[in-house]
Scaffold this active site. Structure first.
Site, PDB file in Angstrom:
ATOM      1  N   LEU A 237     -31.399  -0.692  50.056  1.00 20.66           N
ATOM      2  CA  LEU A 237     -32.389  -0.202  48.985  1.00 20.66           C
ATOM      3  C   LEU A 237     -33.164   1.022  49.758  1.00 20.66           C
ATOM      4  O   LEU A 237     -34.064   0.703  50.790  1.00 20.66           O
ATOM      5  CB  LEU A 237     -33.262  -1.222  48.523  1.00 20.66           C
ATOM      6  N   HIS A 238     -33.483   2.351  49.330  1.00 24.77           N
ATOM      7  CA  HIS A 238     -34.293   3.287  49.879  1.00 24.77           C
ATOM      8  C   HIS A 238     -34.763   4.159  49.182  1.00 24.77           C
ATOM      9  O   HIS A 238     -35.632   4.877  49.285  1.00 24.77           O
ATOM     10  CB  HIS A 238     -33.410   3.781  50.993  1.00 24.77           C
ATOM     11  N   ARG A 239     -34.246   4.018  47.892  1.00 29.85           N
ATOM     12  CA  ARG A 239     -34.633   5.391  46.866  1.00 29.85           C
ATOM     13  C   ARG A 239     -36.235   5.286  46.322  1.00 29.85           C
ATOM     14  O   ARG A 239     -36.404   4.110  45.899  1.00 29.85           O
ATOM     15  CB  ARG A 239     -33.727   5.538  46.061  1.00 29.85           C
TER      16      ARG A 239
ATOM     17  N   ARG B 253     -39.046   2.811  55.139  1.00 27.89           N
ATOM     18  CA  ARG B 253     -39.687   2.835  54.139  1.00 27.89           C
ATOM     19  C   ARG B 253     -40.035   1.509  53.233  1.00 27.89           C
ATOM     20  O   ARG B 253     -40.860   1.178  52.955  1.00 27.89           O
ATOM     21  CB  ARG B 253     -39.442   4.064  53.253  1.00 27.89           C
TER      22      ARG B 253
END
Length: 372
Positions: free
Chosen positions: A208-210, A243
């Site tokens: 997950l990164h969006r 992030r």
């Protein structure tokens, strides 16, 4: 004797490196081309950059712009300023940009303004969602580039609908499959799942990164709750993007996931990461590229997004768009089905770099003939 044509290859983020590598190797082996690797430094992390270069047998970049992180405007501006200086001092005969990150659009704008023939690899993909920064980068790059290399028929159709002349478009296929085949022996030998204590087919992979998923605290909390429930059905390993790690830690959600049994690990270099994916029972992601790789491998992919710029991975592949509230039910359904036997999309065959080289060679010869 004619000098080999110099080709600047722009790499900025992890997926760019994987797309650039097969093309770099094809160009390096060709007597009529000299590849020049330009690393913008847009995403810089030793695990997510340097190690991937080693995995893909890429040399150190010829130019490293070192732009670092920042807002979209800051990154785009820094890349434009830095790459313009490089392009003017070491002017290429061709510029190839890949994917849809800020560096892609920035270098395309610089190249076309300098009159450098510019190619976009992975052109024509559309999500129809202009809230995605990547969609804006795709639209801008495809308008600017002289040559558009597409991965699939839907990309061709998108460009035709936008009025792009057919002469600018060549469908070459999906370069990500070339990257996988380039490193398949190393991927098979890595056996990263065993090192983590997992057995083949006995776990799922999460990425997950969006911003739409990880920057909204309420959405991130919902995702963590869903992953806790999914973990009860299938052990999960989660290579955590830097992030995302920061967002989870700020909210105390990393300890919650770990307490539920989700295995949180550092971002893995390409070979180790693909070793995880190839042996997984399913993948839960909001990535674009992993939708393609799981389609190639026939592995169920639950894509936590409202839309995808890769619809062929749904119509012909194994990806399914899923909302967070439906994640567990969709996972259970996917695990109950036999491994997909759907055919791979056309030209997703590990030979895309060769088609790129042939098209570049033909266009170089055509331009020389026209000039004569």
């Amino acid at each position: 004797m004619t000098m080999p044509a110099r080709v600047h290859l722009i790499a900025a983020a992890r997926p760019n490196f994987m797309k650039v590598a097969p093309l770099w190797h094809a160009l390096a082996a060709a007597p009529d081309f000299t590849p020049v690797l330009v690393h913008t430094g847009q995403h810089y992390d030793a695990n997510m950059s340097d190690a991937i270069f080693a995995d893909l047998r890429l040399p150190a970049p010829d130019h490293h712009l070192g732009v670092g992180s920042g807002t979209h405007a800051e990154q785009t501006g820094r890349v434009m300023i830095a790459y313009e200086a490089v392009a003017m001092a070491d002017r290429p005969d061709w510029l190839i940009v890949v994917g849809d990150v800020n560096s892609t659009a920035a270098c395309a704008l610089v190249g076309t303004k300098l009159g450098i023939p510019t190619v976009h690899l992975e052109a024509g993909l559309r999500s129809r969602d202009r809230a995605m920064p990547e969609e804006l980068n795709r639209l801008m790059t495809d308008v600017l580039a002289d040559v558009l290399w597409t991965p699939s028929p839907d990309a061709d159709a998108n460009l035709a609908a936008e009025g792009i002349p057919p002469a600018r478009v060549t469908r070459v296929g999906n370069i990500m499959m070339d990257a996988f085949e380039l490193t398949r022996p190393a991927i098979m030998a890595a056996d990263y799942p065993a090192a983590l204590g997992f057995t083949p087919g006995g776990y799922g992979v999460v990425t997950l990164h969006r911003p739409s998923n990880v920057d909204d605290p309420a959405q991130l909390a919902r995702l963590v709750a869903a992953l806790e429930q999914a973990q009860a059905r299938l052990p999960l390993v989660f290579p955590v993007h830097p992030r995302t790690a920061a967002r989870l830690a700020t909210a105390g959600l990393d300890t919650r996931l770990a307490a539920a049994g989700v295995r949180l690990v550092a971002p893995a270099p390409y070979v180790r990461f693909m070793s995880l994916v190839t042996q997984a029972a399913a993948v839960i992601t909001d990535s674009g590229g992993i939708q393609e790789e799981t389609t190639y491998l026939g592995i169920p992919c639950l894509t936590l997004r409202e839309n995808t710029e890769r619809p062929i991975t749904i119509s012909e592949g194994t990806s399914r768009l899923v909302q967070v509230g439906d994640l567990v039910a969709t996972l259970v359904s996917a695990l109950a089905e036999p491994r997909s036997q759907r055919r791979r999309p056309d030209r997703w065959d590990g030979r895309t770099a060769a088609r790129c080289l042939a098209d570049l060679r033909a266009r170089t010869a055509g331009a020389a003939s026209a000039a004569a």
